[in-house]
Design a protein around this motif. Structure first.
Motif, PDB file in Angstrom:
ATOM      1  N   PHE A  95       0.865  -1.181   0.000  1.00 28.48           N
ATOM      2  CA  PHE A  95       0.000   0.000   0.000  1.00 28.48           C
ATOM      3  C   PHE A  95       0.902   1.231   0.000  1.00 28.48           C
ATOM      4  O   PHE A  95       1.709   1.429   0.916  1.00 28.48           O
ATOM      5  N   GLU A  96       0.787   2.054  -1.030  1.00 29.34           N
ATOM      6  CA  GLU A  96       1.603   3.257  -1.135  1.00 29.34           C
ATOM      7  C   GLU A  96       1.130   4.317  -0.134  1.00 29.34           C
ATOM      8  O   GLU A  96      -0.074   4.505   0.062  1.00 29.34           O
ATOM      9  N   THR A  97       2.082   5.001   0.501  1.00 27.62           N
ATOM     10  CA  THR A  97       1.735   6.093   1.414  1.00 27.62           C
ATOM     11  C   THR A  97       1.240   7.280   0.599  1.00 27.62           C
ATOM     12  O   THR A  97       1.879   7.669  -0.395  1.00 27.62           O
ATOM     13  N   ALA A  98       0.097   7.839   0.979  1.00 27.51           N
ATOM     14  CA  ALA A  98      -0.501   8.936   0.216  1.00 27.51           C
ATOM     15  C   ALA A  98      -1.315   9.837   1.133  1.00 27.51           C
ATOM     16  O   ALA A  98      -1.621   9.484   2.268  1.00 27.51           O
ATOM     17  N   ASP A  99      -1.645  11.029   0.618  1.00 24.03           N
ATOM     18  CA  ASP A  99      -2.520  11.943   1.351  1.00 24.03           C
ATOM     19  C   ASP A  99      -3.952  11.434   1.264  1.00 24.03           C
ATOM     20  O   ASP A  99      -4.354  10.839   0.255  1.00 24.03           O
TER      21      ASP A  99
END
Length: 478
Positions: A95-99
């Protein structure tokens, strides 16, 4: 928070939703996997039947009560897409870190505001709602009319004898059951539905007539007692102008439904309870057309045995979240306790689960009844009440456990003995599984089960559910 498959199953409304979620994860239906930097919020897209994928998210701010959101039209909660996203996490997908997307941020803010408001009022227990006196008076009068109808039918049946059921029409009792439902007497309604079922059973299988008639007679005895006591109960409430729920089993026997604020109003609750589940089972009630998921719990502070019942009517099966076995310790801030005798039903609004510590596990068996004689005495005192179930849950100390002439017998440390036997209707034949236990039980062990009256030889027997030692709980059922 460590995500496990058991945790996913506990969140699901039913086992089908779990499997459907697992399949979505396995076939690669998810894309655009994202999460917040602190790992409290996960979201992704899931391919559906249309062109536009569903937007799915799980907020783990409160690990024991995750907030699942999905743009799909499903009425199940959580839906299979949310459960599938949990399986994506469990399987180690990246899971990519994102806003946080703006729409999720707004929803999360509203959720946080509600939580703050709830915490601000956490020191207050729910307040009972105002009772509409005129409406309640009309309801009580209607219930008394229904009691008259039920009493006439019961008297006619008793006068004619239960043997006449074979020549009766089940539709007669079905109609009376419907009429009693319109009189707000759902408890009596269920009893007459059971009589209709006994009519059909004896007509379908005449060779089972003796057993069926015995069951019908038990229902009639309970009905007569319920009608007699209920009439006095309702007349007193009318005369006193008292229309609030009272600490009486008659309220529920007549079809009343307890709300948490009502239980709080009568003082029927316990704060800071610690519960350990000893057993879990599921059965189907043909008369009510509903599944009953029942858990048996031992409260560590008092040694009291409670039960939980999750009711799932067939008509609403897919909308009501299923319950399941629980392991470890459940810490409950406020435990609401239903009126009654014996193994009283409980509910709670929120709880925190954690592993059971070695000292807590060792304490379980020490909370058993002092001996078999004390448990038998208490059981007889409870089951003689015609409104009470004809069984009582008990944790009994084990001196020896084995067979005598092929029959399993429990002997307590004082030398008293009781026969172990499967109670009709409980299912899964757990008594036979005692043979699978590895040798003698360690000192200080206990046996949990239901003490019940066996019709075939008119004796009190024990239906075993689980073995409790100082190091583990061995479940014989589920």
């Amino acid at each position: 928070m460590v995500l496990t498959e058991q945790m996913i199953q506990l969140q699901a409304p039913n086992s089908s939703a779990v499997e459907n979620g697992r399949k979505l994860s396995k076939k690669g239906s998810f894309s655009a996997h994202c999460r917040t930097e602190d790992g409290s919020l996960y979201w992704a897209q899931c391919a559906g039947s249309g062109k536009t994928p569903y937007r799915v998210s799980i907020d783990w701010t409160a690990p024991d009560a995750p907030v699942c959101r999905c743009s799909c039209p499903s009425r199940q909660f959580p839906c299979k897409h949310a459960l599938g996203l949990m399986f994506e996490q469990l399987s180690g997908k990246v899971f990519e870190t994102a806003d946080i997307p703006p729409d999720l941020a707004e929803k999360r803010a509203r959720q946080a505001a509600r939580s703050v408001k709830k915490e601000a009022a956490s020191g207050e227990l729910p307040k009972p709602k105002k009772v509409h006196a005129a409406a309640q008076k009309k309801k009580l009068s209607r219930q008394l009319e229904g009691l008259d109808m039920a009493e006439k039918m019961v008297n006619d049946l008793v006068s004619a004898g239960v043997g006449t059921l074979a020549g009766s029409s089940a539709q007669v009792y079905d109609k009376l059951a419907r009429d009693l439902g319109s009189c707000y007497l759902t408890g009596l309604q269920t009893a007459f539905t059971r009589i209709a079922l006994t009519v059909r059973a004896v007509q379908k299988s005449p060779d089972q007539a003796e057993r069926v008639y015995a069951e019908a007679l038990r229902i009639l005895v309970s009905l007569r007692s319920t009608i007699k006591k209920s009439r006095v109960f309702l007349e007193n409430k009318l005369e006193a102008g008292s229309f609030s729920p009272e600490d009486s089993v008659l309220f529920e026997a007549l079809g009343g439904v307890w709300k948490l604020e009502d239980l709080q109003a009568i003082g029927s609750y316990q704060e800071n309870a610690r519960l350990v589940q000893l057993s879990f089972d599921v059965r189907f009630d043909e008369a009510k057309k509903e599944y009953i998921e029942r858990g048996w719990w031992l409260e560590l502070n008092s040694g009291t045995i409670f039960q939980t019942r999750n009711l799932r009517p067939l008509k609403a099966l897919k909308y009501i979240k299923g319950d399941d076995s629980r392991f470890g310790l459940l810490e409950v801030p406020v435990l609401y306790i239903y009126p009654g005798e014996g193994d009283r039903r409980v509910r709670w609004e929120n709880a925190v689960s954690r592993p059971l510590g070695p000292e807590e596990q060792a304490r379980l068996s020490s909370l058993a009844q002092p001996d078999l004689a004390a448990a038998v005495k208490r059981t007889k005192g409870v089951i003689k009440n015609t409104l009470a179930p004809k069984f009582l849950a008990a944790l009994l100390p084990v001196g020896r456990l084995g067979r005598i002439d092929g029959t399993f017998v429990l002997e307590d440390p004082a030398g008293s003995r009781i026969v172990l036997r499967d109670r009709p209707g409980e299912g899964n034949a757990p008594t036979a599984r005692l043979a699978m236990l590895p040798g003698e039980l360690p000192p200080g062990s206990a046996l949990f089960g239901l003490l019940f009256y066996a019709e075939e030889d008119r004796s009190l027997c024990l239906h075993p559910y689980s073995v409790v030692t100082r190091s583990e709980i061995i479940r014989l059922q589920y």
